[in-house]
Design an enzyme around this catalytic site. Structure first.
Site, short mmCIF file in Angstrom:
data_model
loop_
_atom_site.label_atom_id
_atom_site.label_comp_id
_atom_site.label_asym_id
_atom_site.label_seq_id
_atom_site.Cartn_x
_atom_site.Cartn_y
_atom_site.Cartn_z
N TYR A 27 -14.66 2.42 -21.42
CA TYR A 27 -13.64 2.06 -22.41
C TYR A 27 -13.75 0.59 -22.78
O TYR A 27 -14.42 -0.18 -22.09
CB TYR A 27 -12.24 2.39 -21.88
CG TYR A 27 -11.72 1.44 -20.84
CD1 TYR A 27 -12.26 1.39 -19.55
CD2 TYR A 27 -10.69 0.55 -21.14
CE1 TYR A 27 -11.78 0.51 -18.60
CE2 TYR A 27 -10.20 -0.35 -20.19
CZ TYR A 27 -10.75 -0.35 -18.92
OH TYR A 27 -10.29 -1.24 -17.99
N ARG A 46 -20.81 -4.90 -24.99
CA ARG A 46 -20.50 -4.48 -23.61
C ARG A 46 -20.37 -2.96 -23.53
O ARG A 46 -20.81 -2.33 -22.57
CB ARG A 46 -19.22 -5.17 -23.13
CG ARG A 46 -18.89 -4.88 -21.67
CD ARG A 46 -17.82 -5.78 -21.12
NE ARG A 46 -16.53 -5.53 -21.74
CZ ARG A 46 -15.44 -6.26 -21.52
NH1 ARG A 46 -15.49 -7.30 -20.70
NH2 ARG A 46 -14.30 -5.97 -22.12
N ARG A 95 -17.21 22.46 -15.57
CA ARG A 95 -17.32 21.45 -14.51
C ARG A 95 -18.54 21.64 -13.61
O ARG A 95 -18.69 22.69 -12.96
CB ARG A 95 -16.05 21.48 -13.64
CG ARG A 95 -16.00 20.36 -12.63
CD ARG A 95 -14.69 20.37 -11.85
NE ARG A 95 -14.59 19.23 -10.94
CZ ARG A 95 -15.17 19.18 -9.74
NH1 ARG A 95 -15.87 20.21 -9.30
NH2 ARG A 95 -15.03 18.10 -8.98
N HIS A 97 -21.24 18.63 -11.43
CA HIS A 97 -21.37 17.18 -11.27
C HIS A 97 -22.48 16.58 -12.14
O HIS A 97 -22.29 15.55 -12.77
CB HIS A 97 -21.60 16.82 -9.80
CG HIS A 97 -20.34 16.95 -8.99
ND1 HIS A 97 -19.75 18.16 -8.72
CD2 HIS A 97 -19.56 16.01 -8.41
CE1 HIS A 97 -18.66 17.96 -8.00
NE2 HIS A 97 -18.52 16.66 -7.80
N LYS A 143 -17.48 -1.15 -17.39
CA LYS A 143 -16.05 -0.96 -17.73
C LYS A 143 -15.72 0.54 -17.72
O LYS A 143 -15.41 1.14 -18.76
CB LYS A 143 -15.73 -1.63 -19.07
CG LYS A 143 -14.26 -2.00 -19.20
CD LYS A 143 -14.05 -2.98 -20.32
CE LYS A 143 -12.61 -3.14 -20.73
NZ LYS A 143 -11.71 -3.57 -19.65
N GLU A 175 -11.00 -11.16 -8.67
CA GLU A 175 -10.41 -10.99 -10.01
C GLU A 175 -9.14 -10.16 -9.86
O GLU A 175 -8.82 -9.69 -8.76
CB GLU A 175 -11.39 -10.32 -10.99
CG GLU A 175 -11.74 -8.89 -10.64
CD GLU A 175 -12.54 -8.16 -11.73
OE1 GLU A 175 -12.50 -8.57 -12.90
OE2 GLU A 175 -13.22 -7.17 -11.38
N LEU A 199 -15.65 -7.44 -13.49
CA LEU A 199 -15.82 -7.17 -14.91
C LEU A 199 -15.77 -8.56 -15.55
O LEU A 199 -14.71 -9.18 -15.61
CB LEU A 199 -14.67 -6.28 -15.40
CG LEU A 199 -14.73 -5.56 -16.74
CD1 LEU A 199 -14.19 -6.40 -17.87
CD2 LEU A 199 -16.12 -5.03 -17.07
N1 PDD Z 1 -9.00 -5.05 -18.72
N2 PDD Z 1 -11.29 -7.62 -15.02
C1 PDD Z 1 -10.86 -6.34 -15.07
C2 PDD Z 1 -10.92 -5.51 -13.83
C3 PDD Z 1 -10.35 -5.83 -16.29
O1 PDD Z 1 -9.94 -4.54 -16.35
C4 PDD Z 1 -10.28 -6.68 -17.43
C5 PDD Z 1 -9.76 -6.20 -18.75
C6 PDD Z 1 -10.74 -8.00 -17.31
C7 PDD Z 1 -10.74 -8.95 -18.49
O2 PDD Z 1 -11.75 -8.61 -19.42
P1 PDD Z 1 -11.62 -8.98 -20.97
O3 PDD Z 1 -11.37 -10.43 -21.05
O4 PDD Z 1 -12.95 -8.61 -21.53
O5 PDD Z 1 -10.48 -8.17 -21.51
C8 PDD Z 1 -11.25 -8.42 -16.10
C9 PDD Z 1 -8.47 -4.42 -19.90
C10 PDD Z 1 -7.78 -5.33 -20.82
C11 PDD Z 1 -7.65 -3.21 -19.50
O6 PDD Z 1 -8.07 -2.53 -18.57
O7 PDD Z 1 -6.64 -2.93 -20.13
#
Ligand code: PDD
Length: 250
Positions: A27, A46, A95, A97, A143, A175, A199
């Site tokens: 996503y 990304r 379903r 895997h 992501k 983070e 991320l």
């Molecule tokens: N999340 N780290 C994690 C684990 C994240 O899920 C996100 C963003 C970030 C920041 O990334 P960016 O600056 O590219 O948005 C860091 C989004 C916003 C979410 O899950 O809603």
């Protein structure tokens, strides 16, 4: 959804969708200021890297820009503060895997919704955070929609009256559940290095770029848990976790 423009309540995916069954998808969340998506190219790059890493046969990430544009238009957000959400899964199939047959198309969902800013108090007084052990897999750079550790961590924060949960791995604060962490130590900005354990946010990259432009010393390095209290300042960066001044522009 899959090429159709429909009201959200009519955007329905199959119970066989691999996003539903296996969290088999990725996503993106993109902030829109006055109708203009912020760093759209970086987000789509990304996303392209994500589908490649997961080997999802989605060939047109660039085409999402046009879809986003039309969604902003149709939702009356041409001049507005909004959030775009994109999700691509490996599609719907009985379903099993391993991957479905090559002719199963990915599920592609994009939405545009108005952005609701956080309360002013968050920026004026700061927010609280809790720390939690980082139980995630070792490809946090992808992501993926598989966000259960992030969900549980953020719920822990919420129940503690905090805004964010900070993941700690081997004594290092890495983070947040949905944001990156920066610390200021003796005038130098510090944030965890871009690697498979985080991320590496588009907003994080933007902060580092701005620091370079402004001549603010910055380095990518570990923030050990026990040094958190020595920081002059700690802040979070993320697409929906941002400086209120920028939302005020609108
Ligand atoms: N999340 N780290 C994690 C684990 C994240 O899920 C996100 C963003 C970030 C920041 O990334 P960016 O600056 O590219 O948005 C860091 C989004 C916003 C979410 O899950 O809603």
């Amino acid at each position: 959804l899959n090429g159709s423009y429909v009201p959200a309540e009519q955007a329905v995916v199959s119970v066989d969708d691999r996003g539903f069954l296996f969290a088999d998808g990725i996503y993106e969340v993109i902030r829109v200021y006055r109708g203009r998506p912020f760093r759209l190219e970086e987000h789509l790059r990304r996303l392209a890297d994500g589908v490649a890493a997961l080997r999802i046969p989605f060939r047109d990430p660039a085409g999402l820009a046009g879809i986003a544009d039309r969604l902003l238009e149709e939702n009356g957000l041409r001049d507005g503060d909004a959030v775009l959400y994109i999700q691509v899964t490996r599609g719907a199939a009985p379903r099993a895997h391993a991957f479905p047959p090559a002719d199963v198309p990915p599920t592609v969902f994009v939405s545009a919704r108005p952005f609701t800013p956080y309360p002013a108090e968050h920026y004026e007084r700061g927010v609280r955070a809790v720390t939690v052990p980082d139980t995630r897999w070792s490809r946090c750079d992808i992501k993926s929609v598989s966000l259960l550790p992030n969900v549980l961590a953020n719920q822990r924060a919420k129940e503690a009256g905090a805004f964010e949960a900070l993941f700690v791995r081997d004594g290092i604060v890495i983070e947040g559940s949905h944001s990156n962490l920066f610390g200021v130590f003796g005038g130098t900005l510090v944030t965890y290095p871009a690697c498979n354990y985080i991320l590496a946010g588009i907003t994080r990259a933007c902060v580092l770029e701005l620091a370079a432009e402004l001549g603010i010393p910055a380095r990518e390095g570990p923030i050990p848990f026990e040094t958190l209290w020595e920081a002059d300042e700690l802040f979070l960066s993320g697409t929906t976790t941002e400086d209120r001044k920028s939302t005020r522009l609108n």
